[in-house]
Design an enzyme around this catalytic site. Structure first.
Site: not given
Length: 154
Positions: A65-68
């Site tokens: 769950i890559p996030h930014g």
């Protein structure tokens, strides 16, 4: 905010062919940038990469769950992809990843960011949901499984 408000069919891709974490993050950046006025593909990629440097967003069991956060973003945008072949994502269980849900949010909405991440993690923590996502053969099917009421993920 509901997930169907931030995830669109054109940001949902089944059997992506990328062969590395970096290439996958570049692909995700290319999907997100056109959705956010004034945000470049490089801005999105840098945000995702900065977060990955803090620790992998590979949460185990083949899921990441890559996030930014993006300073100039006017709204959150999500991407859902499955991989044709699992990729090394430096996940906490050292297993390759084949289901990815990416989330980019405005920098000034940390509470919404956390609520959305929690909802996504809850869905992806269901074995039946992940099994159904992995069986999807089209972008539409992947999208429907993740969002439709009564599906394996809801």
């Amino acid at each position: 905010m509901q997930l169907n408000e931030i995830l669109s069919l054109d940001c949902t891709h089944c059997a992506v062919q990328d062969s590395s974490k970096k290439k996958l993050l570049e692909t995700i950046s290319g999907m997100v940038a056109p959705k956010l006025a004034g945000i470049s593909r490089a801005d999105v990629f840098d945000s995702l990469l900065q977060r990955e440097r803090l620790g992998s967003t590979g949460i185990g069991l083949g899921i990441a769950i890559p996030h930014g956060r993006l300073e100039k973003a006017g709204k959150p945008v999500a991407v859902l992809v499955t991989m044709a072949h699992a990729v090394d994502f430096d996940a906490i269980d050292n297993q390759p990843v084949d289901i990815i849900f990416a989330l980019l949010v405005p920098e000034n909405e940390p509470e919404q960011h956390l609520r959305t991440l929690a909802e996504v993690a809850k869905r992806l923590n269901q074995k039946e949901c992940c099994r159904a996502l992995r069986k999807a053969t089209t972008d539409q099917e992947l999208y429907d499984i993740f969002l439709e009421e009564g599906s394996a993920c809801n």
